[in-house]
Design a protein around this motif. Structure first.
Motif, PDB file in Angstrom:
ATOM      1  N   SER A  50       0.844  -1.188   0.000  1.00 12.47           N
ATOM      2  CA  SER A  50       0.000   0.000   0.000  1.00 12.47           C
ATOM      3  C   SER A  50       0.885   1.246   0.000  1.00 12.47           C
ATOM      4  O   SER A  50       1.887   1.298   0.713  1.00 12.47           O
ATOM      5  CB  SER A  50      -0.921   0.014   1.223  1.00 12.47           C
ATOM      6  OG  SER A  50      -1.920  -0.986   1.122  1.00 12.47           O
ATOM      7  N   THR A  62      -3.329   0.413  -3.191  1.00  9.75           N
ATOM      8  CA  THR A  62      -2.802  -0.900  -2.836  1.00  9.75           C
ATOM      9  C   THR A  62      -2.558  -1.668  -4.123  1.00  9.75           C
ATOM     10  O   THR A  62      -3.498  -1.948  -4.872  1.00  9.75           O
ATOM     11  CB  THR A  62      -3.777  -1.680  -1.938  1.00  9.75           C
ATOM     12  OG1 THR A  62      -3.993  -0.944  -0.727  1.00  9.75           O
ATOM     13  CG2 THR A  62      -3.205  -3.045  -1.589  1.00  9.75           C
ATOM     14  N   THR A  87      -7.947   0.357  -5.286  1.00  8.84           N
ATOM     15  CA  THR A  87      -7.151  -0.828  -5.573  1.00  8.84           C
ATOM     16  C   THR A  87      -7.658  -1.476  -6.849  1.00  8.84           C
ATOM     17  O   THR A  87      -8.719  -1.101  -7.383  1.00  8.84           O
ATOM     18  CB  THR A  87      -7.195  -1.828  -4.403  1.00  8.84           C
ATOM     19  OG1 THR A  87      -6.193  -2.846  -4.608  1.00  8.84           O
ATOM     20  CG2 THR A  87      -8.563  -2.500  -4.293  1.00  8.84           C
ATOM     21  N   LEU A  98      -4.602  -6.942   0.323  1.00  8.86           N
ATOM     22  CA  LEU A  98      -5.469  -5.777   0.482  1.00  8.86           C
ATOM     23  C   LEU A  98      -5.555  -5.329   1.934  1.00  8.86           C
ATOM     24  O   LEU A  98      -5.409  -6.128   2.859  1.00  8.86           O
ATOM     25  CB  LEU A  98      -6.868  -6.099  -0.037  1.00  8.86           C
ATOM     26  CG  LEU A  98      -6.969  -6.474  -1.509  1.00  8.86           C
ATOM     27  CD1 LEU A  98      -8.381  -6.945  -1.835  1.00  8.86           C
ATOM     28  CD2 LEU A  98      -6.583  -5.296  -2.388  1.00  8.86           C
ATOM     29  N   TYR A 133     -11.866   0.798   0.710  1.00  5.94           N
ATOM     30  CA  TYR A 133     -11.485   1.482  -0.528  1.00  5.94           C
ATOM     31  C   TYR A 133     -12.656   2.287  -1.088  1.00  5.94           C
ATOM     32  O   TYR A 133     -13.801   1.837  -1.081  1.00  5.94           O
ATOM     33  CB  TYR A 133     -10.996   0.467  -1.564  1.00  5.94           C
ATOM     34  CG  TYR A 133      -9.726  -0.231  -1.136  1.00  5.94           C
ATOM     35  CD1 TYR A 133      -8.486   0.374  -1.308  1.00  5.94           C
ATOM     36  CD2 TYR A 133      -9.767  -1.493  -0.527  1.00  5.94           C
ATOM     37  CE1 TYR A 133      -7.317  -0.262  -0.891  1.00  5.94           C
ATOM     38  CE2 TYR A 133      -8.607  -2.127  -0.110  1.00  5.94           C
ATOM     39  CZ  TYR A 133      -7.384  -1.494  -0.292  1.00  5.94           C
ATOM     40  OH  TYR A 133      -6.231  -2.119   0.134  1.00  5.94           O
TER      41      TYR A 133
END
Length: 397
Positions: free
Chosen positions: A151, A162, A224, A302, A311
């Motif tokens: 990240s 990420t 992400t 993640l 996210y």
């Protein structure tokens, strides 16, 4: 020689005990024929653009027929996907391969879905539902400062990204470095791997957390990218472990180790000449539960929590071209991705998808099932299609 009609008439005139013996003989003959000529089991996957004889007769089998021909892994994919989403219809993977001419590029004529990306509302809900499959012990820490080394925080554009390995993360980081002012111009595609060194090191969360507090990080725009696990394992193999001259073998020592383990070879001089096959890599992943980030489940990289999705934007790599433009607008940056990501390219016709259809169809069902079990959360992240689906590798929504 007596005719068939005469034999039948003679049988009718025999005593009932003879008739019963005749029926028994017929039953024995029937069972013998069935035993000698059993129905062949459906393969996991047929050649691209082709269907099995049984599928050609009936493209849409009943539920009972599907249960009979689907491998256990595919049945599990359907079961879990249906459990984590109520907005998508699961297409039977083995029955949905449509007959059609080969396009010459390995694609299948007869795509059933458009290339319009899913809405973020759907993606966020699907992502959250997938987390219900995650073991609580595997959940990331509750704050951004404690997230793993994949990240990054880019302060000038106030963005957290990420980068899951083998989801185009090098290209995304390169574009973000330009947007953040770290790079003045776009790198040559052959040099893009440099972004994982000193160029991005200070932006990694493990370093950025000492400069920025959690309140600052929480207010940042966070996104992400995820990918269909089948094409991801193929891409990882081609890029890191294969003998392909254009891109393979970058993890040479790991490839040698896999060959040594799978083939029980210890002679180092001999090993230096060998590369693992795709099947050997899949078996290695299944047997070792690899810790290498390029081959382990995406969700483990993640920064997620059980209570909520962390996210603001989740982009399936399959729609990188169109979704990247939305991300740049949200960031307020004028940048673009390297390679073909920003071009109008159908992911169903790309090489990783073509190779996945071919190579995965050659693996035995038990191995496919074990691989799926390891990556089941990744499949659920975007309700990803199976490699037997005509629209593979797109999400189903």
């Amino acid at each position: 020689m007596e005719s068939r009609a005469e034999v039948v008439e003679e049988c009718k005139n025999q005593p009932s005990s003879n008739n019963r013996r005749f029926v028994v003989v017929l039953l024995v003959l029937t069972v013998t024929i069935i035993t000698l000529y059993p129905r062949q089991e459906s393969k996991v996957q047929f050649a691209v653009g082709m269907v099995s004889p049984e599928e050609d007769k009936e493209v849409l089998p009943t539920s009972a027929e599907e249960e009979e021909v689907l491998p256990n892994s595919v049945a599990k994919v359907a079961a879990i996907n249906s459990a984590v989403t109520t907005t998508s219809t699961i297409i039977s993977p083995t029955s949905s391969i449509m007959a059609g001419e080969n396009t010459g590029t390995g694609g299948v004529v007869g795509f059933t879905r458009s290339l319009d990306p899913p809405t973020q509302e759907w993606a966020q809900q699907q992502f959250q539902n997938a987390l219900n499959l995650v073991d609580t012990s595997q959940i990331s820490p509750p704050n951004w400062a404690s997230c793993g080394p994949k990240s990054y925080y880019f302060p000038h554009i106030n963005t957290i990204f990420t980068g899951v390995p083998k989801t185009g993360c090098s290209n995304w980081i390169e574009a973000l470095l330009r947007a953040n002012g770290d790079l003045k111009e776009q790198l040559n595609p052959t040099q893009v791997r440099k972004v994982h060194g000193g160029l991005s090191s200070r932006h990694r969360m493990k370093n950025a957390r000492y400069e920025y507090d959690e309140e600052t990080l929480v207010k940042a725009f966070k996104f992400t990218v995820v990918r269909n696990p089948w094409t991801r394992i193929v891409s990882g193999y081609r890029d890191k472990l294969s003998s392909e001259k254009t891109q393979g073998g970058s993890l040479r020592s790991l490839g040698i180790s896999i060959v040594s383990k799978m083939r029980h070879i210890t002679d180092h001089d001999e090993l230096k000449k060998l590369y693992p096959t795709f099947e050997e890599v899949v078996r290695w992943v299944v047997q070792s539960g690899t810790g290498n980030p390029h081959f382990r489940p995406q969700f483990t990289t993640l920064c997620i929590s059980k209570s909520q999705v962390r996210y603001d934007f989740i982009a399936p790599l399959e729609y990188a071209g169109s979704l990247s433009q939305e991300i740049w607008k949200k960031i307020g940056a004028k940048t673009s991705l390297l390679g073909s990501y920003d071009k109008s390219s159908d992911p169903r016709l790309q090489k990783s998808a073509q190779y996945a259809r071919e190579w995965l169809s050659e693996l035995d069902k038990e191995l496919i099932e074990k691989f799926y079990e390891i990556f089941r959360v990744d499949f659920a992240l975007m309700n990803y299609s199976n490699f037997t689906d005509p629209d593979f590798p797109l999400p189903i929504f």
